[in-house]
Design a protein around this motif. Sequence first.
Motif, short mmCIF file in Angstrom:
data_model
loop_
_atom_site.label_atom_id
_atom_site.label_comp_id
_atom_site.label_asym_id
_atom_site.label_seq_id
_atom_site.Cartn_x
_atom_site.Cartn_y
_atom_site.Cartn_z
N HIS A 43 40.15 30.55 26.35
CA HIS A 43 39.37 30.46 27.59
C HIS A 43 39.42 31.78 28.37
CE1 HIS A 43 38.19 29.31 31.66
NE2 HIS A 43 39.38 29.71 32.07
N VAL A 44 40.63 32.31 28.56
CA VAL A 44 40.77 33.54 29.35
C VAL A 44 40.12 34.72 28.64
CG1 VAL A 44 42.42 35.14 30.42
CG2 VAL A 44 42.81 32.67 30.56
N GLU A 47 36.37 34.47 29.08
CA GLU A 47 35.98 34.84 30.44
C GLU A 47 35.95 36.36 30.61
OE1 GLU A 47 35.08 32.92 33.21
OE2 GLU A 47 34.93 31.35 31.71
N HIS A 48 36.89 37.04 29.99
CA HIS A 48 36.97 38.49 30.16
C HIS A 48 36.03 39.23 29.22
CE1 HIS A 48 39.79 38.51 33.42
NE2 HIS A 48 40.12 37.34 32.92
N TRP A 50 32.99 38.21 29.02
CA TRP A 50 31.79 38.13 29.85
C TRP A 50 31.74 39.22 30.91
CZ3 TRP A 50 27.48 34.97 30.23
CH2 TRP A 50 27.41 33.89 29.36
N THR A 103 26.49 34.28 37.67
CA THR A 103 27.55 33.37 37.25
C THR A 103 26.96 31.98 37.11
OG1 THR A 103 28.27 32.68 39.46
CG2 THR A 103 29.27 34.71 38.56
N SER A 104 27.71 31.06 36.56
CA SER A 104 27.22 29.69 36.42
C SER A 104 26.95 29.05 37.78
CB SER A 104 28.20 28.85 35.62
OG SER A 104 29.48 28.86 36.22
N TYR A 113 33.50 37.43 42.51
CA TYR A 113 33.72 37.20 41.07
C TYR A 113 35.07 37.80 40.66
CZ TYR A 113 32.94 37.97 36.02
OH TYR A 113 33.05 38.02 34.65
N GLN A 116 37.83 35.58 41.72
CA GLN A 116 37.89 34.40 40.85
C GLN A 116 38.61 34.75 39.55
OE1 GLN A 116 33.84 32.97 40.37
NE2 GLN A 116 33.60 32.74 42.58
N MET A 117 38.34 35.94 39.03
CA MET A 117 39.00 36.36 37.79
C MET A 117 40.49 36.60 38.01
SD MET A 117 36.69 36.26 35.45
CE MET A 117 36.70 37.46 34.13
N ASP A 120 42.11 33.23 38.05
CA ASP A 120 42.15 32.72 36.68
C ASP A 120 43.29 33.38 35.90
OD1 ASP A 120 40.64 30.80 35.12
OD2 ASP A 120 40.00 32.47 33.85
#
Length: 187
Positions: A43-44, A47-48, A50, A103-104, A113, A116-117, A120
């Motif tokens: 998952h992480v 995300e990175h 992206w 973003t979604s 953003y 948020q990262m 996370d």
Amino acid sequence: MELIDALDQGYTEFGRRVEQVADDQWGNPTPCTEWTVRDLVNHVVAEHLWAPPLLQGASLEEVGDRFDGDVLGEDPRQAWERASAHAQPAFHRPGALDLQVHTSGGMTDASEYGWQMVNDLAVHAWDLARGIGADDHLDEELARTLYDRMAPVADRWRSAGVFGPAVEVPEDAPAQDRLVAVLGRHP
């Protein structure tokens, strides 16, 4: 703590835990009950992956599904190293945090953003440490900064299904305990 400093510390926190995963621990459960250690790292990493295209103005449609599924391959540690080696500098690029990114949740300030990262990275560093039985202590300033940023908005994220129900902790609990508790984890 400024965003770039928090990002750098988040990358350090998560990366340190990835390096500590023993070969026989990838299937271990984590506090994210639906994820094993491997699932959490996947998952992480995704995300990175992206982050660089989004910080260069790509839309979700332009990125498409290239980061769906298993992005770890045969070497999860190397997958993390590659993803972070591209994502971290993308946040450092002059002007990157002054943009809006897709973003979604819609168009978002790149600085939001980034926060948020950071969240996370830090929270999943804690999750990963718990999953592998490693030291789960996060940098105190990072934990305090994230708690101060997340506590006021946690209910909004919770209603979107991102976090579980908050866990009660004493008001004088350490910042890290308050952070993970507001995000639905038991310290």
